[in-house]
Structures are given as structure tokens and as C-alpha cells.
Design a protein around this motif. Structure first.
Motif, PDB file in Angstrom:
ATOM      1  N   UNK A 144      12.124   8.101  -2.850  1.00 55.64           N
ATOM      2  CA  UNK A 144      12.573   9.331  -2.176  1.00 55.64           C
ATOM      3  C   UNK A 144      11.773   9.593  -0.908  1.00 55.64           C
ATOM      4  N   UNK A 145      10.458   9.355  -0.985  1.00 47.41           N
ATOM      5  CA  UNK A 145       9.635   9.584   0.203  1.00 47.41           C
ATOM      6  C   UNK A 145      10.008   8.587   1.302  1.00 47.41           C
ATOM      7  N   UNK A 146      10.265   7.354   0.884  1.00 51.06           N
ATOM      8  CA  UNK A 146      10.672   6.361   1.885  1.00 51.06           C
ATOM      9  C   UNK A 146      11.966   6.798   2.574  1.00 51.06           C
ATOM     10  N   UNK A 147      12.884   7.317   1.775  1.00 51.45           N
ATOM     11  CA  UNK A 147      14.140   7.808   2.353  1.00 51.45           C
ATOM     12  C   UNK A 147      13.853   8.938   3.347  1.00 51.45           C
ATOM     13  N   UNK A 148      12.977   9.854   2.937  1.00 54.23           N
ATOM     14  CA  UNK A 148      12.671  10.996   3.798  1.00 54.23           C
ATOM     15  C   UNK A 148      12.000  10.537   5.085  1.00 54.23           C
ATOM     16  N   UNK A 156      17.305  -0.054   3.241  1.00 57.87           N
ATOM     17  CA  UNK A 156      15.941  -0.279   3.739  1.00 57.87           C
ATOM     18  C   UNK A 156      14.927   0.233   2.712  1.00 57.87           C
ATOM     19  N   UNK A 157      15.186   1.430   2.186  1.00 63.57           N
ATOM     20  CA  UNK A 157      14.234   1.990   1.213  1.00 63.57           C
ATOM     21  C   UNK A 157      14.103   1.111  -0.025  1.00 63.57           C
ATOM     22  N   UNK A 158      15.183   0.446  -0.368  1.00 60.28           N
ATOM     23  CA  UNK A 158      15.145  -0.424  -1.535  1.00 60.28           C
ATOM     24  C   UNK A 158      14.393  -1.713  -1.262  1.00 60.28           C
ATOM     25  N   UNK A 159      14.428  -2.136  -0.020  1.00 59.43           N
ATOM     26  CA  UNK A 159      13.888  -3.449   0.288  1.00 59.43           C
ATOM     27  C   UNK A 159      12.524  -3.445   0.946  1.00 59.43           C
ATOM     28  N   UNK A 160      12.175  -2.349   1.595  1.00 57.31           N
ATOM     29  CA  UNK A 160      10.874  -2.311   2.259  1.00 57.31           C
ATOM     30  C   UNK A 160      10.004  -1.338   1.487  1.00 57.31           C
ATOM     31  N   UNK A 161       9.196  -1.887   0.576  1.00 55.30           N
ATOM     32  CA  UNK A 161       8.530  -0.996  -0.361  1.00 55.30           C
ATOM     33  C   UNK A 161       7.021  -0.955  -0.158  1.00 55.30           C
ATOM     34  N   UNK A 162       6.521  -1.755   0.770  1.00 59.56           N
ATOM     35  CA  UNK A 162       5.063  -1.847   0.912  1.00 59.56           C
ATOM     36  C   UNK A 162       4.434  -0.611   1.506  1.00 59.56           C
ATOM     37  N   UNK A 163       4.523  -0.469   2.808  1.00 57.07           N
ATOM     38  CA  UNK A 163       3.813   0.629   3.451  1.00 57.07           C
ATOM     39  C   UNK A 163       4.716   1.330   4.448  1.00 57.07           C
ATOM     40  N   UNK A 164       4.251   2.467   4.894  1.00 59.07           N
ATOM     41  CA  UNK A 164       5.009   3.208   5.887  1.00 59.07           C
ATOM     42  C   UNK A 164       5.076   2.423   7.194  1.00 59.07           C
ATOM     43  N   UNK A 170      23.076  -7.082   9.116  1.00 66.41           N
ATOM     44  CA  UNK A 170      22.124  -7.201  10.228  1.00 66.41           C
ATOM     45  C   UNK A 170      20.751  -6.694   9.805  1.00 66.41           C
ATOM     46  N   UNK A 171      20.717  -5.648   8.978  1.00 69.84           N
ATOM     47  CA  UNK A 171      19.429  -5.133   8.524  1.00 69.84           C
ATOM     48  C   UNK A 171      18.747  -6.138   7.590  1.00 69.84           C
ATOM     49  N   UNK A 172      19.547  -6.746   6.736  1.00 70.68           N
ATOM     50  CA  UNK A 172      18.984  -7.752   5.822  1.00 70.68           C
ATOM     51  C   UNK A 172      18.349  -8.876   6.630  1.00 70.68           C
ATOM     52  N   UNK A 173      19.003  -9.252   7.715  1.00 68.31           N
ATOM     53  CA  UNK A 173      18.443 -10.329   8.545  1.00 68.31           C
ATOM     54  C   UNK A 173      17.110  -9.912   9.155  1.00 68.31           C
ATOM     55  N   UNK A 174      17.032  -8.648   9.561  1.00 63.30           N
ATOM     56  CA  UNK A 174      15.785  -8.154  10.146  1.00 63.30           C
ATOM     57  C   UNK A 174      14.663  -8.144   9.103  1.00 63.30           C
TER      58      UNK A 174
END
Ligand code: ADP
Ligand code: MG
Length: 478
Positions: A299-303, A324-332, A357-361
Motif C-alpha cells: 500500500x505504501x509503495x502504491x501511495x 510496479x508495486x508488485x514487482x519493485x519491492x526493494x526500496x523507495x 513496456x514497464x515489464x521491460x524497464x
């Protein structure tokens, strides 16, 4: 006040409330064209700007104008291409406006720092590192994993030298330690402009100590650090096994603390886990308030994404922020990095970001990453070879079925994709009108011709459609 003066004054009020680049882009060559009673007519140079300004800044503009003239009750926009013409001086040049404003601002800030820096220079060395005013406590997103650190920083900023002294913030890379510690400095300077705030990274402190010893100005070096009101030291794990620097820090710490000066420290680990640090220091670090920053939850990542995309002034589909929130979980920091790329790519190519395109990034930034929610085939050079392929891509993009595309429903939500699909098949695959008509439920070739010419026309001015078409073309492998 002339209309131009009124507009410039209004823009001066609007400018600090939005991002500099957006301000320059969207308000350039705008002007007040006329006043119709209590309505002000604002001229903009293009339809594109018109849409943006209306959408995002209308309220701000009205507020600014009303503050200057309470007789104003509303605004209207008119597109006049002449405003965009170089030789036309009617509109405001936002670049020079911003330049003048920031000149004023820099001068103001420098005065405070000059004192600081000069003091140091006289004695042969430079002191404080600059605070970056991008970091403040308001643009720090609070989730359940960082509520406490944020609250502690707020308390310190409100009453430096109070009970939370020292404030010790720790957590992994890219979770917001530098953001928070600098935000404390900025906030204190705002609340107490007379205070001397010193921010320094541990690394820099160590370099300075080494320098001071080498050049024999240890005494003045000491003095320099003893007269600050707020002492902010970032990344203190760097002091490990640097004994003379630790000693120096120890003395500085004690003296400041004894005089109720505020100290804030950050580190990648808790005080007790600091290896290679003097036990006396460790125990002092832990004697005030110790708070831990944790990796943000979903939720915080989404926010954070929501806020940052607002800062970047892009509108992201919830599907994309979710992805993105599901896939980028490390740091802000990683989260920000991906978002920056997504925004840059979509702006440069004028395409809407898609999951693909986001998955590729995400993959590009982190090769080892497992992608959740999208099958990214390596070297995926998929391209649309026939009408069926195009229909499939268009139907997925607009979330309608292929049956809806070939069907007869004349509602806009089907018509627009249907006609765009025909247009793309014609223009990109060069199929005949007859053939396309056949593929679209046995339509007459004149119907297809009509659809293509209508779409072509709309693609000249409908920004949304242009972007849709660009995005679909990319999905088609073009
Ligand atoms: P650290 O010093 O812990 O390595 P930073 O403070 O440099 O991390 O943070 C990395 C980036 O993430 C910065 O751009 C910062 O503004 C941003 N950031 C971190 N946490 C948050 C948050 N909770 N809300 C908004 N931005 C954040
Ligand atoms: Mg940092």
C-alpha cells in the motif's frame, strides 16, 4: 495594473506551487487576452496546452487571480496560435520569469550559508554541505513502516534539542534516511531561521578530520563544529574503524549534547550492530530516540507511486502502478528509478506506458528480477502480421472484445477502436479496403474508407488518440 502585470503577478504566485519544468512548459506564451466583467480570458498557444492547463491548473489560476483582484469570479481559455509565434511578445516568457525568481531565492539562501562557509574558509577549510530543499517532511509518504521515524523527525523539527536527542534513524539503502535527516534540517531552518544547521555525511566528516590533522588546524576544526545548533550526520556506519574521526565525533557529540543542541544521525544498522565503533559512542547514539525505517509495504509503495507520478505530472493507469508495486519491492529509490524511466520513455516517445513496456524497464534495471504478472519473452520481437493480429492488440488495449470490433454497435467506446484498427491495418499492413471490410463483419469498402479518413483526421488533433495509436503501434512491433 495592466493585464500583463496582473498575469505576471498571478504567475509569480503559481510558480512556487508546481514543478519548475511544468511551470515553464505549460505557462509559456500564455497571456490575459481580455476581461469580460468578472471573467478573465486567458490565451494559450495550443490546444494541447489548453487541455493540460484546464485540467491541472485551472483552480490555481483562479485562486491566484482572486488574491490579486477579488472582483474576478472565473476564467475562460482561448487557443490562439499567434501566441506561440516567436516574434509575438504578447505572452509571458516563463523561462525568464523563473530565472528572475530563482535569482532572488538563491541570494536569500546564500546569505545564511555565506556566514557559515566564510567562517570555515577563514580558518582554512570549508564547512557545511548543502541541504537539498527537495527533501521535506510533507513530501515524505507515511505508511505503517515509517510512521514512527517520520513522527520523530517532525517532533525534532518542531522542538530541536528536546527529548528526542539524539535522534537515530536506521534502515536499509534507499529507504529514506537522507530524505528524513535533510528534511529535519530544512524544517528547522524554516521554523527557526536563526539557527545554524549543519548537515554532513560521515564520509565527508572523516575527510575533513584527516585534512585538519594533516594541515594542523585541528583546533579551529573543533571550534567549527561546536557552535552549531543542529548537527546532522548521515551514514555514520562509515565511522567504523576510523579511530581519530570517532574521537572527534565523540567530543563534538558530548559538547553539543550537553548544551542541548539537537543531533540527528542516520545509519544502515542499529547502534548495537555498529561494528568497529567505540562502545562509548554506540551507547551515546542509543540514548535518545532510535527509530527504524522498514521497506514499504504494498500500500505504501502504491501511495509513493501515486505521489511521485503527480510530482512528475503523469497519469498512470492503476493497472500500471499496481504492476510496479508488485514487482519493485526493494526500496523507495528503486521504485523511483523505475517510475522515472517509465515517465521518460513515455514522454520521449509519446506513448502510454503498458504492462509490457514497464515489464521491460523493470527487467532492464534489474536483470535478476522475476516479473510477476507478465510473461516477458527474451528478445520478444512479436509483430502484427495480419488484420487478426491488429484486432487482437487493439481489443486488448481498449479492453473490448474482437467481436465488438467487428460488430455493429455504434457507441463511441467501440467505434473509435474499430475505426482505429481499420486505419492501422490499412496504413501499416497496406491491406485493401475490400479485404478489411470483409474482416470487419463484411462491411462495404466505402465504410472502411470513411473510417480511415475519419481516424486520420482525428489523429491530427486528438492527443489521446495519437497516444493510443503510438502505443498500439509499438505493441504491433513497429
Ligand atoms: P537512503 O538515504 O535511506 O539510502 P534516500 O533518503 O536517499 O534513501 O531515499 C531514496 C529516494 O527515495 C529519495 O529520492 C527519497 O526522496 C525517496 N523516498 C524515500 N522514502 C520516501 C517516502 N516515504 N516518501 C517519499 N519519498 C521517499
Ligand atoms: Mg542516504
Amino acid at each position: 495594473m495592466t493585464q500583463k502585470d496582473l498575469w505576471i503577478s498571478a504567475l509569480r504566485r503559481i510558480h512556487p506551487t508546481i514543478q519548475k519544468n511544468s511551470f515553464i512548459t505549460w505557462f509559456n506564451n500564455t497571456a490575459i487576452l481580455e476581461r469580460k466583467g468578472d471573467i478573465v480570458v486567458i490565451g494559450v498557444p495550443s490546444a494541447y496546452v489548453d487541455i493540460w492547463i484546464r485540467d491541472k491548473y485551472k483552480l490555481k489560476i483562479i485562486q491566484a487571480l482572486q488574491e490579486l483582484d477579488s472582483g474576478i469570479s472565473g476564467i475562460e481559455f482561448e487557443v490562439h496560435q499567434r501566441l506561440g509565434v516567436k516574434e509575438n511578445n504578447e505572452g509571458v516568457d516563463t523561462k525568464s520569469l523563473v530565472a528572475v525568481e530563482s535569482e532572488k531565492k538563491v541570494r536569500k539562501v546564500r546569505n545564511v550559508n555565506e556566514v557559515n562557509v566564510m567562517k570555515g574558509k577563514d580558518k582554512g577549510h570549508v564547512s557545511s554541505q548543502m541541504l537539498n530543499d527537495r527533501y521535506n517532511l510533507h513530501n515524505f509518504i507515511i505508511g505503517k513502516d515509517n510512521r514512527l521515524p517520520h513522527a520523530a523527525c517532525q517532533a525534532v523539527a518542531d522542538a530541536p534539542g528536546g527529548v528526542y536527542n539524539p535522534l537515530y534513524i536506521y534502515g536499509g539503502v534507499g529507504l529514506g534516511k537522507t530524505h528524513l535527516i535533510q528534511a529535519v534540517g530544512n524544517e528547522i531552518l524554516k521554523n527557526y531561521p536563526e539557527k545554524i544547521v549543519k548537515y554532513i555525511t560521515a564520509e565527508r566528516f572523516v575527510t575533513e578530520v584527516v585534512d585538519a590533522i594533516g594541515k594542523r588546524y585541528m583546533k579551529s576544526f573543533k571550534a567549527q563544529y561546536r557552535n552549531v545548533d543542529v548537527f546532522l550526520v548521515d551514514d555514520i556506519q562509515f565511522f567504523a574503524r576510523k579511530d581519530s574521526s570517532q574521537q572527534e565525533l565523540f567530543h563534538t557529540f558530548n559538547e553539543l549534547h550537553d548544551n542541548n543542541k539537537q543531533i540527528v544521525l542516520t545509519s544502515d544498522r542499529s547502534p548495537s550492530d555498529l561494528d568497529g565503533l567505540d562502545v562509548r559512542l554506540k551507547s551515546r547514539f542509543g540514548m535518545g530516540m532510535v527509530v527504524e525505517l522498514l521497506a514499504p509495504d504494498f500500500e505504501t509503495r502504491m501511495a509513493i507511486l501515486r505521489q511521485k507520478s503527480q510530482e512528475f505530472e503523469v497519469l498512470l493507469d492503476p493497472e500500471i502502478t499496481d504492476f510496479i508495486s508488485n514487482n519493485v519491492i526493494g526500496s523507495v529509490r528503486e521504485l523511483e528509478g523505475v517510475l522515472r524511466q517509465v515517465v521518460a520513455e513515455s514522454q520521449l516517445s509519446d506513448r502510454v506506458p503498458t504492462i509490457k513496456s514497464v515489464a521491460e524497464i523493470v527487467r532492464r534495471l534489474n536483470k535478476a528480477q522475476k516479473i510477476i504478472g507478465y510473461d516477458l519473452v527474451e528478445g520478444d520481437g512479436a509483430c502484427a502480421k495480419n488484420g487478426q493480429d491488429v484486432m487482437k492488440i487493439v481489443s486488448e488495449y481498449y479492453k473490448v472484445s474482437v467481436g465488438d470490433l467487428t460488430g455493429k454497435d455504434r457507441h463511441k467506446e467501440y467505434m473509435v477502436p474499430r475505426q482505429l484498427a481499420m486505419y492501422l491495418i490499412k496504413n501499416e499492413l497496406d491491406e485493401s479496403y475490400e479485404k478489411i471490410g470483409g474482416e470487419f463483419g463484411g462491411r462495404n469498402h466505402t465504410t472502411v474508407m470513411h473510417a480511415c479518413s475519419r481516424t486520420a483526421k482525428r489523429l491530427r488533433k486528438d492527443i489521446r488518440l495519437i497516444r493510443d495509436a503510438n502505443t498500439i503501434k509499438r505493441e504491433m512491433g513497429l
